[in-house]
Design an enzyme around this catalytic site. Structure first.
Site: not given
Length: 481
Positions: A225, A227, A232, A399, A401, A406
């Site tokens: 999952h 991404k 470079d 979508h 996450k 704090d």
């Protein structure tokens, strides 16, 4: 001996065999599934309705799948042996600087969860929604001179996917080494012609699969999952976006799409490259080129790349959520498209409320997977009764996450607050310790909460009994979703 398939004895023997296989499979689930909820969710149906659950268990079950985990760990060891001659991980100074920082203590046990250390002197930039994210990614790739690493769970052969394809082909034609990794299950709709065009143009592209060979098609439960984009060795990106027009808000039922990515430079990019290298090595048994800059900046923020997956010695992702919630003294804000906490995480949320912490969770108001949405809704109702402030994002599909703890600690990545991310998926999250960046995340989430509707106790009481039944059934199977 001729078997009479029309004999009543044949069907009796067949049913007996199926029930025997169900008992064996149920015992296997009890011994291999890590959590009690998951073991029971599999074992009971396998015992009582094996003719409906044996095949799904073959496809989705066998959580620990020891042969795969052993092979994956062995591949990781082989990769690190191969990397030994590269003088990799030259971040001793940055790691020591991070540990000596006052901010380091805010992470508590979190730095010890991952294989990669917390490092100082990084630069981070918040990328809100698809346009900002892909504008930044495409601009970085456009300037690539040596190596581009690209990894996504989903790649679609649509307008955005074709734009990425053409850009990568152009860079490959210029002599840049381009490596693309996608998940076979997440990108199941990607035509083979998409990959072939890239290969013909000099791009190295592979699908991440749990196992090699024909049996892989029956094991779809472990998914990559992550991404990751690294250009470079100087600029990197991780977050919640995949490659598809819907992530730009082009899906009418889910638009506008709400998601978050982060742009990174500094020593933590070595960790992103190492995570990519592990997955690439598993898929190809080869190492991609890994690039380290000659020098790092002398200042910046503390970052840690927390990679997690089913081959970890502990449940890294769920432990991260637990420690993030336990460490909060003033607030913990969480956004996730799915809200299916296990017992430990739910208890941590409840305890945080009792400590007087401002606990908020933002989830979608629109479903992309109806069963998961139903299970999330029931957990949300229970969380409200426990004192957690639950919100539904109204404008479109949520979508992103993101976790904010704090005033200093933020986490942005690919991990959802659900069992799949906790125990089944390969995920990566960037932890950042910096008040200035946390302020930006707070401002972003504050705007999201302003566009959300808070779930109330009345909402939990007004739900129709049939809906409640559906939610409870969805929750029952949530450990195996």
């Amino acid at each position: 001996m001729h078997m009479d398939y029309h004999s009543p004895y044949f069907f009796g023997y067949l049913l007996g065999l199926i029930h025997l296989l169900g008992i064996v499979a149920a015992l296997h689930a009890l011994f291999t599934v890590r959590t009690a909820q998951g073991a029971i969710a599999w074992a009971m149906p396998l015992l009582f309705i094996p003719y409906l659950t044996l095949i799904p268990y073959l496809i989705f079950g066998a959580r620990s799948f020891y042969a795969y985990i052993k092979a994956r760990r062995q591949a990781n060891q082989e990769m690190h042996v191969a990397m030994a001659n590269l003088n990799w991980r030259p971040w001793v100074e940055e790691a020591l600087t991070a540990r000596e920082s006052e901010s380091y203590t805010a992470l508590r046990a979190m730095p010890k969860l991952g294989r990669m250390p917390c490092l100082a002197n990084n630069q981070v930039k918040l990328l809100i929604n698809g346009k900002a994210t892909f504008d930044a990614i495409f601009a970085a790739i456009e300037k690539a001179r040596d190596v581009v690493l690209v990894q996504f769970f989903i790649i679609h052969d649509d307008t955005l996917g074709k734009a990425l394809q053409q850009l990568l082909l152009r860079k490959a034609a210029e002599g840049v080494q381009v490596f693309v990794l996608y998940d076979r299950v997440g990108s199941h709709a990607l035509p083979s012609s998409y990959s072939q065009v890239l290969r013909d143009g000099g791009v190295q592209i592979h699908a991440f699969a749990t196992r090699r060979g024909w049996f892989n098609r029956f094991q779809v439960n472990f998914r990559n999952h992550r991404k990751i984009v690294v250009v470079d060795g100087l600029l990197g990106f991780i977050g919640g976006h995949n490659v598809g027009d819907e992530y730009l808000g082009e899906h009418p039922q889910l638009s506008p799409w709400r998601d978050t990515h982060v742009q990174i430079s500094g020593p933590v990019l070595a960790c992103l490259q190492e995570s990519f290298a592990e997955d690439w090595y598993w898929a190809t048994r080869q190492l991609p080129p890994l690039i380290l800059p000659d020098t790092y900046p002398d200042n910046g923020v503390l970052c840690q790349a927390l990679a997690s997956g089913p081959a970890d010695p502990q449940e890294t992702c769920s432990l991260f959520f637990l420690e993030a919630i336990h460490s909060a003294t003033r607030r913990v804000w969480i956004t996730s498209p799915y809200f299916i906490p296990d017992e430990a995480v739910f208890a941590a949320l409840r305890l945080a409320v009792l400590r007087g912490v401002d606990v908020r969770v933002l989830i979608p108001s629109r479903p992309d997977h109806r069963i998961v949405y139903a299970a999330s809704s029931l957990f949300a109702f229970e969380a409200v009764r426990a004192g957690v402030r639950m919100f539904r994002y109204q404008p479109g599909f949520l979508h992103q996450k993101v976790v904010l703890v704090d005033d200093d600690v933020s986490a942005i990545g690919s991990a959802n607050l659900d069992n799949r991310s906790f125990r089944l998926n390969f995920e990566i999250t960037l932890l950042t310790v910096d008040r200035g960046f946390a302020d930006q995340v707070e401002h972003m989430l504050q705007e999201d909460f302003e566009q959300a509707r808070e779930i109330t106790a009345e909402d939990t009481q007004d739900t129709h009994r049939l809906q409640q039944l559906g939610m409870r059934i969805a929750r029952l199977i949530s450990p195996i979703l």
